[in-house]
Scaffold this motif. Structure first.
Motif, PDB file in Angstrom:
ATOM      1  N   VAL A 131       0.844  -1.196   0.000  1.00  0.00           N
ATOM      2  CA  VAL A 131       0.000   0.000   0.000  1.00  0.00           C
ATOM      3  C   VAL A 131       0.878   1.245   0.000  1.00  0.00           C
ATOM      4  N   ARG A 132       1.947   1.212   0.802  1.00  0.00           N
ATOM      5  CA  ARG A 132       2.849   2.366   0.888  1.00  0.00           C
ATOM      6  C   ARG A 132       3.474   2.674  -0.464  1.00  0.00           C
ATOM      7  N   SER A 133       3.989   1.640  -1.127  1.00  0.00           N
ATOM      8  CA  SER A 133       4.643   1.881  -2.428  1.00  0.00           C
ATOM      9  C   SER A 133       3.650   2.406  -3.455  1.00  0.00           C
ATOM     10  N   GLN A 134       2.441   1.870  -3.468  1.00  0.00           N
ATOM     11  CA  GLN A 134       1.430   2.356  -4.424  1.00  0.00           C
ATOM     12  C   GLN A 134       1.010   3.791  -4.110  1.00  0.00           C
ATOM     13  N   LEU A 135       0.844   4.116  -2.822  1.00  0.00           N
ATOM     14  CA  LEU A 135       0.461   5.482  -2.445  1.00  0.00           C
ATOM     15  C   LEU A 135       1.574   6.480  -2.775  1.00  0.00           C
ATOM     16  N   ILE A 136       2.824   6.092  -2.564  1.00  0.00           N
ATOM     17  CA  ILE A 136       3.945   6.982  -2.890  1.00  0.00           C
ATOM     18  C   ILE A 136       3.966   7.268  -4.388  1.00  0.00           C
ATOM     19  N   GLN A 137       3.728   6.217  -5.228  1.00  0.00           N
ATOM     20  CA  GLN A 137       3.715   6.407  -6.679  1.00  0.00           C
ATOM     21  C   GLN A 137       2.566   7.310  -7.108  1.00  0.00           C
ATOM     22  N   ARG A 138       1.404   7.068  -6.526  1.00  0.00           N
ATOM     23  CA  ARG A 138       0.240   7.887  -6.916  1.00  0.00           C
ATOM     24  C   ARG A 138       0.371   9.315  -6.422  1.00  0.00           C
ATOM     25  N   ALA A 139       0.940   9.497  -5.215  1.00  0.00           N
ATOM     26  CA  ALA A 139       1.111  10.845  -4.671  1.00  0.00           C
ATOM     27  C   ALA A 139       2.136  11.621  -5.489  1.00  0.00           C
ATOM     28  N   ASN A 153       2.427  11.620  -8.642  1.00  0.00           N
ATOM     29  CA  ASN A 153       1.716  12.178  -9.802  1.00  0.00           C
ATOM     30  C   ASN A 153       1.116  13.541  -9.477  1.00  0.00           C
ATOM     31  N   PHE A 154       0.873  13.798  -8.184  1.00  0.00           N
ATOM     32  CA  PHE A 154       0.277  15.063  -7.767  1.00  0.00           C
ATOM     33  C   PHE A 154       1.320  15.958  -7.080  1.00  0.00           C
ATOM     34  N   ASN A 155       2.581  15.616  -7.267  1.00  0.00           N
ATOM     35  CA  ASN A 155       3.693  16.358  -6.672  1.00  0.00           C
ATOM     36  C   ASN A 155       3.605  16.388  -5.137  1.00  0.00           C
ATOM     37  N   MET A 156       3.215  15.277  -4.591  1.00  0.00           N
ATOM     38  CA  MET A 156       3.151  15.136  -3.133  1.00  0.00           C
ATOM     39  C   MET A 156       4.225  14.145  -2.711  1.00  0.00           C
ATOM     40  N   LEU A 157       4.785  14.386  -1.548  1.00  0.00           N
ATOM     41  CA  LEU A 157       5.799  13.499  -1.000  1.00  0.00           C
ATOM     42  C   LEU A 157       5.257  12.888   0.296  1.00  0.00           C
ATOM     43  N   LEU A 158       5.156  11.577   0.318  1.00  0.00           N
ATOM     44  CA  LEU A 158       4.678  10.890   1.522  1.00  0.00           C
ATOM     45  C   LEU A 158       5.885  10.479   2.355  1.00  0.00           C
ATOM     46  N   ASP A 159       5.808  10.778   3.650  1.00  0.00           N
ATOM     47  CA  ASP A 159       6.891  10.427   4.563  1.00  0.00           C
ATOM     48  C   ASP A 159       6.683   9.026   5.142  1.00  0.00           C
ATOM     49  N   ASP A 160       5.453   8.715   5.556  1.00  0.00           N
ATOM     50  CA  ASP A 160       5.186   7.418   6.180  1.00  0.00           C
ATOM     51  C   ASP A 160       3.733   7.046   5.946  1.00  0.00           C
ATOM     52  N   VAL A 161       3.492   5.753   5.817  1.00  0.00           N
ATOM     53  CA  VAL A 161       2.137   5.224   5.670  1.00  0.00           C
ATOM     54  C   VAL A 161       2.010   4.061   6.644  1.00  0.00           C
ATOM     55  N   SER A 162       0.909   4.067   7.386  1.00  0.00           N
ATOM     56  CA  SER A 162       0.695   2.927   8.270  1.00  0.00           C
ATOM     57  C   SER A 162      -0.781   2.560   8.272  1.00  0.00           C
ATOM     58  N   ILE A 163      -1.000   1.257   8.337  1.00  0.00           N
ATOM     59  CA  ILE A 163      -2.371   0.752   8.434  1.00  0.00           C
ATOM     60  C   ILE A 163      -2.649   0.592   9.924  1.00  0.00           C
ATOM     61  N   THR A 164      -3.582   1.387  10.429  1.00  0.00           N
ATOM     62  CA  THR A 164      -3.831   1.378  11.870  1.00  0.00           C
ATOM     63  C   THR A 164      -5.018   0.507  12.252  1.00  0.00           C
ATOM     64  N   ALA A 165      -5.966   0.351  11.372  1.00  0.00           N
ATOM     65  CA  ALA A 165      -7.146  -0.438  11.741  1.00  0.00           C
ATOM     66  C   ALA A 165      -7.681  -1.162  10.516  1.00  0.00           C
ATOM     67  N   LEU A 166      -7.965  -2.425  10.716  1.00  0.00           N
ATOM     68  CA  LEU A 166      -8.618  -3.218   9.674  1.00  0.00           C
ATOM     69  C   LEU A 166      -9.955  -3.679  10.236  1.00  0.00           C
ATOM     70  N   THR A 167     -11.004  -3.444   9.506  1.00  0.00           N
ATOM     71  CA  THR A 167     -12.309  -3.928   9.954  1.00  0.00           C
ATOM     72  C   THR A 167     -12.889  -4.806   8.856  1.00  0.00           C
ATOM     73  N   PHE A 168     -13.618  -5.810   9.305  1.00  0.00           N
ATOM     74  CA  PHE A 168     -14.215  -6.756   8.382  1.00  0.00           C
ATOM     75  C   PHE A 168     -15.714  -6.796   8.618  1.00  0.00           C
ATOM     76  N   GLY A 169     -16.418  -7.399   7.700  1.00  0.00           N
ATOM     77  CA  GLY A 169     -17.861  -7.547   7.844  1.00  0.00           C
ATOM     78  C   GLY A 169     -18.207  -8.478   8.991  1.00  0.00           C
ATOM     79  N   ARG A 170     -19.441  -8.367   9.448  1.00  0.00           N
ATOM     80  CA  ARG A 170     -19.877  -9.183  10.575  1.00  0.00           C
ATOM     81  C   ARG A 170     -19.791 -10.672  10.275  1.00  0.00           C
ATOM     82  N   GLU A 171     -20.151 -11.055   9.068  1.00  0.00           N
ATOM     83  CA  GLU A 171     -20.126 -12.474   8.708  1.00  0.00           C
ATOM     84  C   GLU A 171     -18.707 -13.039   8.770  1.00  0.00           C
TER      85      GLU A 171
END
Length: 144
Positions: free
Chosen positions: A17-25, A27-45
């Protein structure tokens, strides 16, 4: 990644996710310093399915433990029975080869009774017959 891979492969997912977000950012001349996944939620089932799987695994482990404990109890009972049989055989041989063995056992029993009574708060008066110390009577019977 599918839902079952997200949790065990969380670090790999985060890097992807980090590498993809850095590549996409970029394109908009944005520089990402850090990306972290803090919470994952799933469906009730899905959450219910995971919980049911965990409960089933715990029950399987509990059943395995109960079976192993039963096997150990069985082995313990067999070993105890073998020990008691050997003890009975040895006592029988001792009695057959030496009649004084019974006298020794009576003295040991009397000592145990006396020890228990001496540690008790109750005061009890017993005669020698009650303490299994009627050794004089035994000698008389043996000599007849």
């Amino acid at each position: 990644y599918n839902a079952s891979q997200l949790i065990p492969q969380r670090e790999q997912v985060s890097l992807a996710v980090r590498s993809q977000l850095i590549q996409r950012a970029a394109n908009f001349n944005m520089l990402l310093d850090d990306v972290s996944i803090t919470a994952l939620t799933f469906g009730r089932e899905y959450t219910a399915a995971i919980e049911a799987k965990q409960v089933a695994q715990q029950e399987a482990e509990r059943a395995k433990f109960i079976v192993e404990k039963a096997k150990q109890d069985k082995r313990s009972a067999v070993i105890r029975a073998e020990g008691e049989a050997k003890s009975a055989k040895l006592i029988g041989e001792a009695i057959a080869s030496n009649p004084a063995f019974i006298t020794l056992r009576r003295i040991e029993a009397a000592r145990d009774i006396a020890q228990t009574m001496s540690e008790s708060n109750n005061r009890v008066m017993l005669n020698a017959d009650s303490l299994l110390l009627n050794l004089a009577d035994m000698e008389k019977k043996a000599s007849k």
